[in-house]
Design a protein around this motif. Sequence first.
Motif, short mmCIF file in Angstrom:
data_model
loop_
_atom_site.label_atom_id
_atom_site.label_comp_id
_atom_site.label_asym_id
_atom_site.label_seq_id
_atom_site.Cartn_x
_atom_site.Cartn_y
_atom_site.Cartn_z
N GLU A 47 -91.51 -28.51 10.99
CA GLU A 47 -91.42 -27.86 12.30
C GLU A 47 -92.71 -27.09 12.55
N ILE A 48 -93.18 -27.10 13.78
CA ILE A 48 -94.35 -26.30 14.13
C ILE A 48 -93.94 -24.85 14.20
N THR A 49 -94.57 -24.02 13.37
CA THR A 49 -94.21 -22.61 13.31
C THR A 49 -95.05 -21.80 14.29
N PHE A 50 -94.69 -20.53 14.43
CA PHE A 50 -95.46 -19.64 15.29
C PHE A 50 -96.88 -19.48 14.75
N GLU A 51 -97.02 -19.41 13.42
CA GLU A 51 -98.36 -19.28 12.86
C GLU A 51 -99.17 -20.56 13.01
N ASP A 52 -98.52 -21.71 12.92
CA ASP A 52 -99.23 -22.98 13.11
C ASP A 52 -100.00 -22.99 14.44
N LYS A 53 -99.44 -22.33 15.44
CA LYS A 53 -100.08 -22.31 16.75
C LYS A 53 -101.38 -21.52 16.74
N ILE A 54 -101.52 -20.61 15.80
CA ILE A 54 -102.79 -19.89 15.66
C ILE A 54 -103.86 -20.83 15.11
N TRP A 55 -103.52 -21.56 14.06
CA TRP A 55 -104.51 -22.39 13.37
C TRP A 55 -104.87 -23.65 14.13
N GLU A 56 -104.00 -24.10 15.01
CA GLU A 56 -104.25 -25.35 15.73
C GLU A 56 -105.52 -25.23 16.59
N GLY A 57 -106.52 -26.05 16.26
CA GLY A 57 -107.76 -26.07 17.02
C GLY A 57 -108.60 -24.82 16.90
N LEU A 58 -108.32 -23.97 15.93
CA LEU A 58 -109.05 -22.71 15.79
C LEU A 58 -110.42 -22.97 15.15
N ASP A 59 -111.47 -22.55 15.82
CA ASP A 59 -112.82 -22.70 15.27
C ASP A 59 -113.28 -21.38 14.66
N GLU A 60 -114.35 -21.46 13.88
CA GLU A 60 -114.85 -20.30 13.14
C GLU A 60 -115.25 -19.15 14.08
#
Length: 224
Positions: A47-60
């Motif tokens: 399942e896509i978690t709430f935290e997964d949404k932070i990391w998705e496509g996150l650049d440096e």
Amino acid sequence: MELREWNNYMKQLKSIILKEDRMEESKEIIFKIHSMVHASSMSGINEITFEDKIWEGLDEYTFRSSVNEKGRTVAYGIWHSSRIEDITMNILVADTNQVFNEGHWKKRIGSKISDTGNALDREGILRFSESINMEELKNYRIEVGRRTQEIIKNLNCSDMKRKFNNDKLQRILDEGAVLNVEASNWLIDFWGEKNISGIILMPATRHNMVHINECLKAKKSLKK
């Protein structure tokens, strides 16, 4: 899981967490809501978690430099919430070593601090965020979450009512996990008023959600 459903689980947990005949049900809810405030790779849920949404496509650059209305970066939010979960669950609840110290995570993450970061101002947060290794911070958070779930598996109902003696609270200061300054040391009094069930409710679950929301705001701020 939608946020409304997550909040409903939190309300249900609060109403049953101290009831002996609802212990297994409480644990089931804890694992469910705790998994949603960590990356799905922590628990292995499909399942896509709430935290997964932070990391998705996150650049440096966004990770280090994009801030929310409080001047907090994604790097800071992940660090701060992970450190607090690590400190409270391992020192206070389990009376064991911090994941942070066992895994030499300060060096691996590239952090200049070991504490929660409560005393950092806006400029300090940006300076802190410059040196953080994004992948290693994510890895640290995964280990913190897994340790928390192992600790919870071994708790019984009487544990949930247990409070913390002054030695455990002092150990947090002695290890430099919380700085003994006005901006930070209020945490010691705050945690000292709780029992284990209170630590699970806040910070191990709800506090993570607060900072996930802040991180998502920071992530989106560059797009405005």
